[in-house]
Design an enzyme around this catalytic site. Structure first.
Site, mmCIF file in Angstrom:
data_model
loop_
_atom_site.group_PDB
_atom_site.id
_atom_site.type_symbol
_atom_site.label_atom_id
_atom_site.label_comp_id
_atom_site.label_asym_id
_atom_site.label_seq_id
_atom_site.Cartn_x
_atom_site.Cartn_y
_atom_site.Cartn_z
ATOM 1 N N GLU A 17 9.652 -2.379 -6.239
ATOM 2 C CA GLU A 17 10.907 -1.637 -6.348
ATOM 3 C C GLU A 17 11.976 -2.338 -5.493
ATOM 4 O O GLU A 17 13.154 -2.315 -5.819
ATOM 5 C CB GLU A 17 10.636 -0.206 -5.866
ATOM 6 C CG GLU A 17 11.781 0.733 -6.011
ATOM 7 C CD GLU A 17 11.592 1.931 -5.106
ATOM 8 O OE1 GLU A 17 10.484 2.490 -5.040
ATOM 9 O OE2 GLU A 17 12.576 2.309 -4.462
ATOM 10 N N HIS A 18 11.546 -2.965 -4.417
ATOM 11 C CA HIS A 18 12.477 -3.724 -3.571
ATOM 12 C C HIS A 18 12.678 -5.149 -4.092
ATOM 13 O O HIS A 18 13.807 -5.619 -4.223
ATOM 14 C CB HIS A 18 11.938 -3.792 -2.137
ATOM 15 C CG HIS A 18 12.082 -2.500 -1.398
ATOM 16 N ND1 HIS A 18 12.920 -2.354 -0.326
ATOM 17 C CD2 HIS A 18 11.519 -1.286 -1.596
ATOM 18 C CE1 HIS A 18 12.854 -1.110 0.131
ATOM 19 N NE2 HIS A 18 12.006 -0.444 -0.620
ATOM 20 N N GLU A 36 11.848 1.787 6.120
ATOM 21 C CA GLU A 36 11.803 2.936 5.213
ATOM 22 C C GLU A 36 10.592 3.816 5.542
ATOM 23 O O GLU A 36 10.667 5.040 5.562
ATOM 24 C CB GLU A 36 11.744 2.439 3.759
ATOM 25 C CG GLU A 36 11.760 3.563 2.739
ATOM 26 C CD GLU A 36 11.651 3.064 1.303
ATOM 27 O OE1 GLU A 36 11.580 1.833 1.091
ATOM 28 O OE2 GLU A 36 11.648 3.912 0.395
ATOM 29 N N HIS A 55 5.418 -0.132 -4.813
ATOM 30 C CA HIS A 55 6.701 0.199 -4.194
ATOM 31 C C HIS A 55 7.431 -1.051 -3.716
ATOM 32 O O HIS A 55 8.657 -1.138 -3.803
ATOM 33 C CB HIS A 55 6.483 1.168 -3.036
ATOM 34 C CG HIS A 55 7.702 1.354 -2.199
ATOM 35 N ND1 HIS A 55 7.892 0.684 -1.014
ATOM 36 C CD2 HIS A 55 8.821 2.092 -2.398
ATOM 37 C CE1 HIS A 55 9.073 1.033 -0.505
ATOM 38 N NE2 HIS A 55 9.651 1.879 -1.324
#
Lengths: 474, 453
Positions: free
Chosen positions: B92-93, B169, B89
């Protein structure tokens, strides 16, 4: 959708290879001219009006064997008085609980057996019944539509259930910090107006709702001369018109619904003030910073929206996102926007951050709003905002259902029929001077309300000096 | 990375996603009446191209609207993390934080400056990057996507700033949210060994300390052309796009076999339970049963069971828990499949004036009923119709079609024709539904999580 597999064209490939070889990196080149397809494919849209004033809009799209049909009216929660808040939501829910010969259970069985969806929902300025399903079920779908629109049962036992659920949902919503911050901001901005309460109402107002109040409200707002019948998808205009005449032509005209409460005070009293909603368990503070905004009919709404896009509405291209997320790593997201309703709704900035950084985030937002007034969008920023607006407009209208949604929105707010077609030109015609004027006229950080949800014992000391602080319970 | 997308599936969205993921294989049946007879499956025209470096490119032209969806499906997710959780994840950033020729955030700005929509999401099995743009912008999209895979720059400065964004997040989706708490705890309870037990966003302590070196190693291992599917659907020219992809993605170096998680989940030998305490008014009940992985022949029967339990206001769970008993605000259950294991998930929001014990009793009563009695013919037909309509509705946007064909290829190694899916749904019998309920929805295979004050 496209047909057979396409043959590979070697000639084209060879030419392309040449052109690629000489090119600079694409990211160093100016954006190509965007090819603009018509929003509504020629010949696909039909508009009519029945003798009772019911408008009919049909958008034909035969690509998939699906249809959406519905009826929308121009009144919603904004037409309620504060002590009747929640009536529009309640009425919509009651319409989904039995109509015509079918009680709640039979209606659900009938809709689900077609694999269809029945949605009845109300916003601030409209209420709509929408049915979607297979085009071969058009006749039974129209049967349900006319029953729900014209013959809802409003049974007392169902009203008891629906009221209990609405009350429970109001209580449950307090578990969501994002909902809490929105509700308390509304209260802070519009203390004496309907906009000051959540659209599903308050516990006090919802407790008073009955089957009779829903029946009366329905009778007032669902009148053919203030309604739009719409159909999209795998169906011809002739077929829809035949259904419309058969099922809606004998719907009796009635008085136009009254507009509801007067507009809120254009600039609510008071300078900057702070509300802390105490949720001691949260590790993240939910933050809203807002003041009065503009109505949907605001003449310069496109310039206002483009200005907002640069400040905080433009996602990863916005100044607020740049400062709070990309540079400072304070938040996962920050967003600003005007809630344009029939009467002026708020301009609001929303974000969230770890509790200890709350003051820094609030100060950054206030500073960016001030900066937007002193350094309004540059030509470069405005160019980006224009292309973003035009491009996302095209993407958002990819499906015929979305185009129909846009057309109905124009009807709801009495905006020109050709607004979708002229939108892109109006965006391009917006100048830097116009957006600068919007920033000066519409941004007022000095009189913003600041609402923060989180642990009050930590937040209050952090927020001191911004304005009077009120601590409230969820 | 993007606020508008979920990095993993919060409970409220699990079933929408399950609906997407749940089309497993199944024997073709007699072509009964179905909505797919009257039109052509658009995906039937898709072309599959495999480049010499192993990259798979799926192309499907549709010129009905000026939109094209471009998606890069990297076949790496949280299950592939070996040391720090949340790495998949995190990429993804990081993929938006610059590469050799592109400044941080410039990728997003370039696309938005052309009116495009872009985002990324991560699951247990995939990391997906996408741009939905008008056709003029496709060449730029291809260039930018290839650039960041070829030349990603992971720096300490960017990692330091972006890990804070990820932690925000995490607070937003999980730590401060009752349904997020429930979902995280449920996966950690249902799986004891398989990496599906980890949250996709990662455990807080891992995200806080993950290093640049770990990021670089992860990227070098998994972001390889032979581990990537590119899917393009909409208004574009196939030949031109393929040529551009050969010129860009085609130059990426492949590597040998991509390492995969070897751990299998051992059989569960009894119910597991966990309570999470949280300041809330509406308690959450969540449960999970072990179910087969994606591509399994029981998928359609499990989907039908999901629809009978949760499809609309006439469904069993809504009817009993929300409407009749007035104990829950919502109650749903559905099949969620992943590549190496599946779950049948169930959740309910308890009314502030209701009782969680009663909700649990009623919920499991409905599950038991699925095991004990065959569903009625009318319920079976209704469920199938709902699944069919949702399948056809899923074809209305280029983005959804691009996702569907990429997931098909990742799951089945081919694009599975719509007719085959519809036939498999139509072939499900009441006995099949009862059989899968008896096989999977058994009490000893159940994990139950309650989020309570």
């Amino acid at each position: 959708m496209s047909g057979a597999v396409r043959a590979v064209r070697m000639g084209a490939l060879a030419l392309l290879g040449l052109s690629l070889a000489c090119a600079n990196p694409l990211w160093e080149q100016p954006p190509p001219q965007v090819r603009e397809a018509p929003i509504v494919r020629p010949g696909s849209l039909t508009r009519s009006t029945l003798s009772n004033g019911l408008q009919v809009l049909v958008l034909e799209d035969r690509r998939l064997p699906l249809v959406s049909i519905g009826v929308a009216v121009r009144r919603g929660a904004g037409a309620e008085l504060p002590d009747g808040a929640g009536l529009a939501s309640f009425t919509a829910e009651m319409m989904n609980r039995g109509a015509g010969d079918r009680d709640a259970r039979a209606l659900a069985e009938f809709v689900d057996a077609m694999g269809a969806d029945l949605d009845v929902s109300s916003g601030w300025d409209s209420t709509a019944v929408t049915l979607s399903g297979l085009s071969r079920d058009l006749d039974p779908l129209f049967e349900v539509l006319s029953d729900v629109v014209r013959r809802p049962r409003f049974e007392t036992a169902e009203a008891e259930r629906a009221r209990g659920e609405q009350l429970a949902a109001l209580e449950q919503a307090k578990d969501d910090p994002g909902t809490l911050v929105a509700w308390h901001m509304a209260r802070a901005l519009y203390p004496d107006h309907r906009y000051g309460l959540p659209s599903p109402g308050s516990p006090e107002s919802v407790k008073k709702l009955t089957a009779t109040s829903a029946r009366d409200f329905h009778g007032r707002i669902f009148v053919p001369n203030d309604a739009i019948l719409f159909a999209t998808g795998d169906v011809s205009a002739e077929t829809v018109m035949a259904q419309a005449r058969r099922r809606f032509e004998d719907w009796k005209r009635a008085a136009d619904p009254d507009a509801g409460p007067p507009p809120p005070n254009p600039a609510p009293a008071g300078g900057r003030r702070v509300v802390v909603v105490d949720r001691p368990d949260l590790g993240q503070a939910q933050i809203a910073i807002a003041h009065e905004g503009i109505a949907r009919s605001f003449p310069d709404r496109i310039a206002a929206a483009l200005m907002n896009s640069v400040v905080g509405g433009g996602g990863f291209s916005s100044r607020l996102m740049d400062v709070l997320r990309a540079e400072a790593g304070l938040t996962y997201g920050v967003w600003s926007g005007f809630s344009m309703r029939r009467q002026p709704g708020p301009f609001q900035v929303s974000t969230f951050t770890r509790v200890a950084e709350t003051r820094r985030a609030v100060d950054m937002v206030l500073a960016e709003l001030s900066r937007a007034r002193q350094s309004p969008p540059s030509e470069e920023e405005l160019t980006r905002a224009r292309t973003l607006a035009v491009g996302s407009f095209s993407l958002s209208l990819e499906t015929s259902d979305a185009v129909m949604g846009g057309l109905i929105d124009l009807e709801i707010y009495d905006l020109p029929d050709d607004s979708l077609d002229t939108y892109r030109a109006r965006v391009r015609a917006t100048t830097q001077a116009m957006t600068a004027e919007m920033a000066r006229d519409l941004l007022h950080p000095e009189r913003a309300a600041i609402v923060v949800v989180g642990p009050a014992d930590q937040l209050v000391p952090l927020l001191e000096g911004l304005g009077p602080i009120e601590v409230v319970q969820p | 990375m993007r606020p508008s997308r979920r990095s993993r599936f919060p409970l409220a969205l699990v079933f929408a996603v399950a609906a997407l993921l749940a089309w497993g294989s199944g024997a073709a049946a007699d072509a009964a009446e179905d909505p797919g007879e009257s039109f052509e499956d658009p995906a039937a025209s898709a072309i599959t191209t495999r480049l010499p470096n192993g990259l798979v490119v799926l192309t499907l032209e549709d010129h009905a609207t000026p939109v094209v969806s471009f998606q890069v499906w990297v076949q790496v997710g949280s299950k592939d993390e070996t040391w720090y959780t949340g790495l998949a994840h995190l990429f993804e950033h990081m993929m938006f934080k610059g590469s050799k020729n592109i400044e941080p955030e410039q990728h997003a700005r370039l696309i938005q400056a052309r009116g495009g929509r872009l985002n990324a999401w991560t699951s247990q099995d995939f990391t997906v990057y996408f741009e939905d743009v008008t056709s003029e912008t496709l060449p730029l999209v291809i260039a930018l996507e290839a650039e960041r895979i070829a030349n990603l720059r992971v720096t300490q400065e960017m990692l330091t700033s972006e890990r804070e964004v990820v932690l925000e997040e995490r607070r937003m989706r999980t730590e401060d949210k009752p349904s997020g708490r429930a979902y995280e705890t449920l996966l950690a309870t249902a799986f004891v060994a398989h990496p599906y037990r980890r949250p996709v966003i990662g455990w807080r302590s891992d995200v806080e300390v993950v290093t640049v070196e770990a990021c670089q190693d992860f990227f070098d291992t998994y972001y390889r052309p032979n581990n990537i599917i590119v899917s393009i659907v909409g208004d574009f020219d196939t030949d031109e796009a393929l040529e551009r992809i050969r010129e860009t993605f085609g130059k990426l170096a492949s590597r040998g076999p991509i390492p995969r998680n070897p751990t299998l989940e051992p059989a569960q030998k009894g119910e597991r339970r966990a309570d999470v305490h949280f300041d809330l008014r509406s308690p959450v009940l969540a449960a999970a049963w072990h179910a087969p992985p994606s591509g399994h022949p029981d998928a359609e029967a499990l989907d039908v069971a999901s629809a009978i339990l949760s499809g609309g206001r006439s469904s069993r769970l809504y009817r009993n828990l929300v409407y009749e008993a007035q104990q829950a605000l919502y109650a749903e259950g559905g099949y969620m499949e992943m590549q190496q294991a599946g779950l049948f998930l169930a959740y309910a929001g308890v009314r502030p004036d209701g009782g969680i014990e009663e909700v649990e009793r009623l919920f499991f009563q409905q599950i038991a009923l699925m095991r004990e009695e065959p569903v009625s013919a009318a319920e079976l037909e209704k469920a199938k119709r709902q699944l069919e309509v949702s399948l056809v509705s899923g074809l209305s946007k280029a983005h959804a079609v691009a996702s569907r064909i990429a997931l098909d290829v990742a799951t089945f190694g081919r694009i599975r024709p719509l007719a085959e899916r519809l036939a498999a749904i139509r072939a499900v019998s009441a006995e099949d539904v009862q059989r899968v309920a008896r096989t999977y929805l058994v009490d000893s295979q159940r994990s139950v999580v309650r989020v309570v004050p």
